[in-house]
Design a protein around this motif. Structure first.
Motif, PDB file in Angstrom:
ATOM      1  N   ALA A 219      34.928  52.240  49.060  1.00 15.56           N
ATOM      2  CA  ALA A 219      35.569  52.058  47.757  1.00 15.56           C
ATOM      3  C   ALA A 219      35.728  53.377  47.005  1.00 15.56           C
ATOM      4  CB  ALA A 219      34.764  51.067  46.905  1.00 15.56           C
TER       5      ALA A 219
ATOM      6  N   THR B  33      30.693  47.131  49.259  1.00 20.04           N
ATOM      7  CA  THR B  33      32.096  47.542  49.155  1.00 20.04           C
ATOM      8  C   THR B  33      32.614  48.242  50.402  1.00 20.04           C
ATOM      9  OG1 THR B  33      31.370  49.586  48.081  1.00 20.04           O
ATOM     10  CG2 THR B  33      32.050  47.784  46.645  1.00 20.04           C
TER      11      THR B  33
ATOM     12  N   LEU C 230      39.891  44.845  44.308  1.00 25.59           N
ATOM     13  CA  LEU C 230      40.494  45.883  45.134  1.00 25.59           C
ATOM     14  C   LEU C 230      40.549  45.352  46.555  1.00 25.59           C
ATOM     15  CD1 LEU C 230      38.638  49.143  43.949  1.00 25.59           C
ATOM     16  CD2 LEU C 230      40.972  48.458  43.382  1.00 25.59           C
TER      17      LEU C 230
ATOM     18  N   VAL D 299      35.400  46.329  38.664  1.00 25.17           N
ATOM     19  CA  VAL D 299      35.756  47.612  39.268  1.00 25.17           C
ATOM     20  C   VAL D 299      35.465  48.736  38.275  1.00 25.17           C
ATOM     21  CG1 VAL D 299      37.624  48.954  40.311  1.00 25.17           C
ATOM     22  CG2 VAL D 299      37.566  46.455  40.589  1.00 25.17           C
TER      23      VAL D 299
ATOM     24  N   MET E 134      38.297  42.491  48.063  1.00 25.46           N
ATOM     25  CA  MET E 134      37.123  42.280  47.222  1.00 25.46           C
ATOM     26  C   MET E 134      37.627  41.701  45.902  1.00 25.46           C
ATOM     27  SD  MET E 134      33.925  44.840  46.607  1.00 25.46           S
ATOM     28  CE  MET E 134      32.355  44.187  45.996  1.00 25.46           C
TER      29      MET E 134
ATOM     30  N   THR F 100      37.531  46.805  50.409  1.00 27.04           N
ATOM     31  CA  THR F 100      38.383  47.072  49.246  1.00 27.04           C
ATOM     32  C   THR F 100      39.750  47.625  49.629  1.00 27.04           C
ATOM     33  OG1 THR F 100      37.638  49.362  48.919  1.00 27.04           O
ATOM     34  CG2 THR F 100      36.322  47.598  47.886  1.00 27.04           C
TER      35      THR F 100
END
Length: 421
Positions: free
Chosen positions: A252, A242, A350, A215, A353, A247
């Motif tokens: 994201a 993403t 997140l 991340v 993910m 996420t």
């Protein structure tokens, strides 16, 4: 029909360059489950590489595609346009990160989205340089390969690549690289390799996909935004993997307090239908002249219909909340396992993910062999897992966000057994 027979036919008819993970062949699938041609069942934690956030064959997607199929399958949007494309662009403009007026163009693949984002950035700035990050993955086209920060297997034997692409290290403090290291490398690029006034864009995955689900730290995003604003550079967020609730946010970049100028998206945008997009500041998106963007299949009406259904499902089934719930459940299980599985070096992510990274407990070095063993044992028990990372020592989890609770519970039990095998 037997898997072995199909495998022999595949080897005779298709090139080895198309790497195939499994030696069995899909016959049907539903939500998070897949059955092969011999009737064996698998729980799918790969989702076609992050394409199926809404699961296999979601009935609302199937119905939307069937309805569009009765009307028309193709006109080429650039020849005869259709309302569904325009409406989808309006929806994406509202959903993407950034509090400014946006426009969206549709394409077919994630690599196409990245290529077109670079074209748009160059057209807007009149510059040619692009900065990307080590470990990043941006596609298999020539510009995509140039931007990708991993040689094997993506670049081997395919050069030379487009010029004026530069890489700086992605900050991974566990591996000894800090945010300041990344920023120092950018400063060094500006001193030694390219005038910042020749840089069109900096492209980054908010969470690295193929690179290992690392991340991007918030302080990195803020610093990149400041650098871009100072030098007139565009910030491109590659949200191909993403995006669309993976996420725990629609995108994201909504985890950060800065916004990109351009966002690329694909994969789960249309739930398995080939569709990608670039969304960005209206004045930036308008830089290419008419005819400079597009493609024969770009914004295919069947894929667009599916994408509308995807957005409806994410909203109606509260998949943002579901993503966070499932991700928390998985991370809790992995952290509990860490106490008795010394090869687990890190658990991160997140929303849904999520990744687990393995290292040799004796040396601390990346342990690709252990990672492959976990993947193999899980597959033998009926769970599909994907590995990633520059060292191949990370398992990434990409289950559908629509997975039923009892299937998730079953999958986590298999994962736990594979970790301890």
């Amino acid at each position: 029909m037997k898997n072995a027979d199909l495998q022999n036919r595949k080897n005779a008819a298709t090139p080895r360059g198309v790497g195939v993970m499994c030696d069995f062949y899909a016959q049907r699938a539903k939500n998070a489950e897949l059955w092969d041609v011999e009737g064996r069942r698998f729980i799918d934690f790969a989702s076609g590489i992050a394409v199926l956030n809404t699961g296999h064959c979601h009935p609302r997607l199937v119905a939307a595609i069937q309805e569009q199929l009765q009307n028309f399958t193709h006109t080429a949007y650039q020849i005869v346009p259709y309302e569904s494309y325009v409406t989808l662009a309006e929806r994406i403009n509202t959903l993407a990160a950034g509090d400014f007026t946006k426009k969206t163009a549709f394409f077919t693949t994630g690599a196409e989205a990245v290529e077109n984002a670079i074209k748009i950035a160059r057209a807007h700035t009149g510059r040619s340089g692009v900065i990307a990050f080590s470990g990043g993955f941006h596609g298999r086209t020539f510009m995509g390969m140039a931007l990708t920060g991993k040689v094997v297997p993506y670049k081997v034997g395919f050069g030379p690549f487009p010029g004026e692409t530069y890489h700086v290290p992605f900050p991974i403090e566990a591996h000894g690289t800090t945010v300041q290291d990344a920023l120092d490398h950018i400063a060094q690029l500006f001193r030694a390799d390219i005038d910042p006034k020749r840089v069109a864009a900096i492209i980054i995955e908010p969470v690295q996909g193929e690179g290992g689900f690392y991340v991007a730290p918030p302080e990195l995003m803020r610093a990149l935004r400041k650098i871009c604003d100072e030098h007139g550079i565009l910030l491109i967020a590659d949200e191909v993997q993403t995006g669309f609730a993976r996420t725990g946010k629609m995108f994201a970049m909504q985890h950060y307090d800065v916004a990109p100028d351009l966002t690329t998206m694909a994969k789960s945008l249309a739930g398995g239908m080939p569709l990608s997009a670039v969304c960005g500041r209206a004045e930036v998106m308008d830089a290419p002249a008419p005819g400079g963007l597009g493609g024969t299949y770009a914004g295919n009406p069947l894929a667009v219909a599916s994408a509308h259904a995807v957005l409806d499902v994410i909203n109606d089934e509260k998949l943002l909340d579901r993503s966070n719930q499932l991700g928390d459940q998985l991370q809790a299980m992995l952290r509990e396992a860490k106490a008795s599985v010394p090869h687990i070096a890190d658990v991160r992510g997140l929303g849904s993910m999520v990744a687990v990274e393995f290292s040799d407990p004796a040396t601390g070095k990346p342990d690709q062999d252990f990672t492959k063993k976990v993947q193999r044992v899980a597959l033998e028990k009926g769970l599909l897992l994907l590995t990633c990372g520059v060292h191949g020592n990370v398992v990434r989890f990409l289950f559908p966000l629509t997975i039923e609770d009892h299937v998730m519970t079953e999958a986590l039990a298999i994962l736990d057994a594979a970790l301890r095998a």
